[in-house]
Design an enzyme around this catalytic site. Sequence first.
Site, PDB file in Angstrom:
ATOM      1  N   TYR A   1       0.869  -1.210   0.149  1.00  0.00           N
ATOM      2  CA  TYR A   1      -0.218  -0.009   0.089  1.00  0.00           C
ATOM      3  C   TYR A   1       0.815   1.258   0.013  1.00  0.00           C
ATOM      4  O   TYR A   1       1.891   1.337   0.667  1.00  0.00           O
ATOM      5  CB  TYR A   1      -1.056  -0.061   1.208  1.00  0.00           C
TER       6      TYR A   1
ATOM      7  N   GLN B   1      12.160  15.322  12.806  1.00  0.00           N
ATOM      8  CA  GLN B   1      11.123  14.188  13.346  1.00  0.00           C
ATOM      9  C   GLN B   1       9.947  14.779  13.542  1.00  0.00           C
ATOM     10  O   GLN B   1       8.955  14.531  13.350  1.00  0.00           O
ATOM     11  CB  GLN B   1      11.860  13.710  14.733  1.00  0.00           C
TER      12      GLN B   1
ATOM     13  N   GLU C   1      13.072   4.652  18.235  1.00  0.00           N
ATOM     14  CA  GLU C   1      12.827   4.189  16.632  1.00  0.00           C
ATOM     15  C   GLU C   1      14.198   4.519  15.764  1.00  0.00           C
ATOM     16  O   GLU C   1      14.993   3.778  15.293  1.00  0.00           O
ATOM     17  CB  GLU C   1      11.835   4.799  15.708  1.00  0.00           C
ATOM     18  N   HIS C   2      14.842   6.015  16.172  1.00  0.00           N
ATOM     19  CA  HIS C   2      15.935   6.477  15.376  1.00  0.00           C
ATOM     20  C   HIS C   2      16.635   6.893  16.498  1.00  0.00           C
ATOM     21  O   HIS C   2      16.192   7.694  17.343  1.00  0.00           O
ATOM     22  CB  HIS C   2      15.578   7.523  14.599  1.00  0.00           C
TER      23      HIS C   2
ATOM     24  N   ASN D   1      -3.301   5.860   6.068  1.00  0.00           N
ATOM     25  CA  ASN D   1      -3.888   6.607   7.247  1.00  0.00           C
ATOM     26  C   ASN D   1      -4.836   5.567   8.194  1.00  0.00           C
ATOM     27  O   ASN D   1      -4.382   4.464   8.121  1.00  0.00           O
ATOM     28  CB  ASN D   1      -4.973   7.691   6.495  1.00  0.00           C
TER      29      ASN D   1
ATOM     30  N   GLN E   1     -10.818  -0.116   1.687  1.00  0.00           N
ATOM     31  CA  GLN E   1     -11.291  -1.169   0.332  1.00  0.00           C
ATOM     32  C   GLN E   1     -10.030  -1.925  -0.553  1.00  0.00           C
ATOM     33  O   GLN E   1     -10.237  -2.730  -0.660  1.00  0.00           O
ATOM     34  CB  GLN E   1     -12.158  -0.096  -0.515  1.00  0.00           C
TER      35      GLN E   1
ATOM     36  N   HIS F   1       6.804  15.355  10.837  1.00  0.00           N
ATOM     37  CA  HIS F   1       5.880  14.314  10.615  1.00  0.00           C
ATOM     38  C   HIS F   1       4.630  14.752  10.945  1.00  0.00           C
ATOM     39  O   HIS F   1       3.604  14.383  10.100  1.00  0.00           O
ATOM     40  CB  HIS F   1       6.428  12.835  10.933  1.00  0.00           C
TER      41      HIS F   1
ATOM     42  N   GLU G   1       2.335 -37.021  28.298  1.00  0.00           N
ATOM     43  CA  GLU G   1       1.596 -35.952  27.928  1.00  0.00           C
ATOM     44  C   GLU G   1       0.293 -36.351  27.582  1.00  0.00           C
ATOM     45  O   GLU G   1      -0.731 -35.476  27.391  1.00  0.00           O
ATOM     46  CB  GLU G   1       2.041 -35.063  26.691  1.00  0.00           C
TER      47      GLU G   1
ATOM     48  N   ASP H   1      16.326   7.975   6.090  1.00  0.00           N
ATOM     49  CA  ASP H   1      15.071   7.788   5.536  1.00  0.00           C
ATOM     50  C   ASP H   1      15.002   7.748   4.294  1.00  0.00           C
ATOM     51  O   ASP H   1      13.940   6.968   3.743  1.00  0.00           O
ATOM     52  CB  ASP H   1      14.436   9.111   5.885  1.00  0.00           C
TER      53      ASP H   1
ATOM     54  N   HIS I   1      -0.015 -40.477  19.455  1.00  0.00           N
ATOM     55  CA  HIS I   1       1.447 -39.725  19.297  1.00  0.00           C
ATOM     56  C   HIS I   1       2.535 -40.935  19.674  1.00  0.00           C
ATOM     57  O   HIS I   1       3.286 -41.219  18.712  1.00  0.00           O
ATOM     58  CB  HIS I   1       1.625 -38.644  20.057  1.00  0.00           C
TER      59      HIS I   1
ATOM     60  N   SER J   1       6.471   8.445  14.916  1.00  0.00           N
ATOM     61  CA  SER J   1       7.581   8.303  14.778  1.00  0.00           C
ATOM     62  C   SER J   1       8.584   9.173  15.751  1.00  0.00           C
ATOM     63  O   SER J   1       8.021  10.095  16.362  1.00  0.00           O
ATOM     64  CB  SER J   1       8.032   9.088  13.362  1.00  0.00           C
TER      65      SER J   1
END
Lengths: 433, 433
Positions: free
Chosen positions: B135, B264, B332-333, B219, B196, B267, B420, B366, B425, B242
């Site tokens: 996506y 940063q 993250e960074h 989104n 969709q 964003h 068991e 990035d 088995h 982020s």
Amino acid sequence: MSKISINELNYNDADFKARLGGFLSMDEVADTDLLSRVDQILADVKKRGDDAVIEYTNRFDRLNVSSISELALKPADFEVSFNKLNDEEKHTLVESAKRIRDYHEKQSFESFEYQDALGNTLGQKVTPIERVGLYAPAGLAPLASSVLMNAIPAKVAGVKDLIMMSPSPDGKVNDFLLGAAHVAQVDELYCIGGAQAIAAFAYGTQSIKKVDKITGPGNAYVATAKQKVFGAVGIDMVAGPSEILVICDGKTDPDWIAMDMFSQAEHDADAQSILVTQDAMFAKAVIASMEKLIDEMPRHEIIKQSLKDRGLVIVVDNDEQAIEVGNIVAAEHVEISVEDTQKFVDGIHHAGAMFVGRYSAEALGDYAAGPNHVLPTSGTTRFSSPLSVYDFQKRTSIINCSQNGAKEVAKLAESFGYSEGLQAHAKSAAYRK
Amino acid sequence: MSKISINELNYNDADFKARLGGFLSMDEVADTDLLSRVDQILADVKKRGDDAVIEYTNRFDRLNVSSISELALKPADFEVSFNKLNDEEKHTLVESAKRIRDYHEKQSFESFEYQDALGNTLGQKVTPIERVGLYAPAGLAPLASSVLMNAIPAKVAGVKDLIMMSPSPDGKVNDFLLGAAHVAQVDELYCIGGAQAIAAFAYGTQSIKKVDKITGPGNAYVATAKQKVFGAVGIDMVAGPSEILVICDGKTDPDWIAMDMFSQAEHDADAQSILVTQDAMFAKAVIASMEKLIDEMPRHEIIKQSLKDRGLVIVVDNDEQAIEVGNIVAAEHVEISVEDTQKFVDGIHHAGAMFVGRYSAEALGDYAAGPNHVLPTSGTTRFSSPLSVYDFQKRTSIINCSQNGAKEVAKLAESFGYSEGLQAHAKSAAYRK
């Protein structure tokens, strides 16, 4: 009157693929009652910590403890349990653990580092997850094999703190289970079960430090709780019913194949056993073997229900059709009980584990062959993999630009930054030119 | 009057760790309205297929198409878009793709096979995921970098069918985005967006074949839909806001660090920028730089909001405290803008990507340094890793027991089976002795 009822399909049936699809899918019914009880336990443990854990444990496991320390067991305790086992039990645990360790030692993410032509150093740094929680169900048949299969890859990965939780209903612990914890080098065990155990793992309490990832099987409460805490901590996977697909050329003893089908079906009524063969007479022979063998199975009621609801015997015309069915089912376990195995190993792309040749019963892999028995189910082998050492490691990217090397990379980044409308990105890059 | 408001902490504050924890956590408010709209779109596409996808696409993207084929673009179309780009744009895409490919070619699960002492063959077979959906959000600033970062590791892994979905509001497509699809060898693109698109990926329709795994940002509708279809298909990860943690010894140009913090913060308002330094004067200098530079930032409103709500400047006494903060944040960074970098690279165990040395701005990584920009957030670096080639592969365990070798393994499995309570088995294993 026949005791076994199992569904029979033929690849040439007009609606074969639709009918097969029908047998593979399971309707999921959300148990809203259970969901809200789990929510409540999670919220309560998050808020009240130790007190909540103690209350639930006393209530559900019929105990009367007043502190978490009364529920804690240490490696010295595991050793005591191990020493109580008989020689065969000790050998089973030690030798299986060794085989599992040998296999998993072949797995590891590799750290790497290289210099590009501009003089920048790039790489990936691999580190173990620091603290892992392993859940092990107790009850009548404690799954010691599950302790080995979860704990050994974690320890091979380098996990420092491996904390186990398993309930002790009425204060009873199982020496075989604790013996497995000894052999697998578990660091600590709390006799706590259910959603309250998962909550303590995920959020921590005054006495229990939170973990980074939770693995291991459990009942519906445990599985639901794991799904809900995912994000706060990592989890392994949410397992569906267990499945086996047996492909047989008709030249394996039908009793063997019947028992292999049983060994899947005995897990629970939702488990699925599928036989694919070109030999319609052999299919009948396997069903006859089932009729003959079912009465000696203690779990015959579960087996019969599972075969009736979800079991399949599929007759195909040739190897290609068998392989196609294998790829449609994308099963957790695939047994390839044929003469020319390679064709099937190469042709089937979606499988958790393949048991190749007539001597490789699935039960061997469940316990002691070496590979992990925690496998993707419900067709998720199309995109996921057996539990492994990789699941207990993580990677960090390394970007180390030299003064000169940064120039060209900064130019590219600046161009991207402007094109994406992120001017601070562009400017931050431009400073490094 | 100061334009920048950012939160300041000192490691020696009595309640430092509690306050830090407060800034790191985010309250999640479930938007039940959005959840139910997503549910409805998913159910509708699952039931009505093409018709539902066409209706939603016409409505949300203000189109008037009557078949899915009108929404489909092929590699030849991507090439047309690529050829329309100017030389700098072409160079940016081609050269960045090359760098990203070079890095990811170092990653791959390894197939292996070995014989144990008993003559059994054990191994793991690595195969690519067959069909992947990518996506890509469109809108004002289409993220061409995201196409490269998702598509290239998939193709390096050997994914055969890489299908992209991205909306074309008012029928507009973006040549830079399509140029990225060209460079990254995407196989097909449907101009479909939102929940969709995710539904069509997960369930398939009459015209669109379902995929095995979905990756890529989006989104709230896209992110929610991805979470809901997980299980039916694989997904990459659900990204939180982020974050960047900059550790600086005070000897980097404060303008550079200010801009890195901005990059940063721009964003979105939930993004988090944290500066850790031993040099209190330098902390002030960075804030002064922010004051000076903020006005030239087109996204200054978002930056100011982010710094005010979630931004932090933390003064520590020594390297050890800085490393400790780094491991608490598990960002993250992580930018390591100091003279002696190695100590920090070794000491910080939880980070998505580390940008080492004064020239390694996060913006470089990035886009074009090579490593992936899809990284774990919200402290999940404690247990998860950057998007990679591994995420587009899967593993199958191989167990091939010889007649002789099966005996010992079967004995172990039999013992486990009985312990068991799984007699089928045990018996299935025993047949192989």
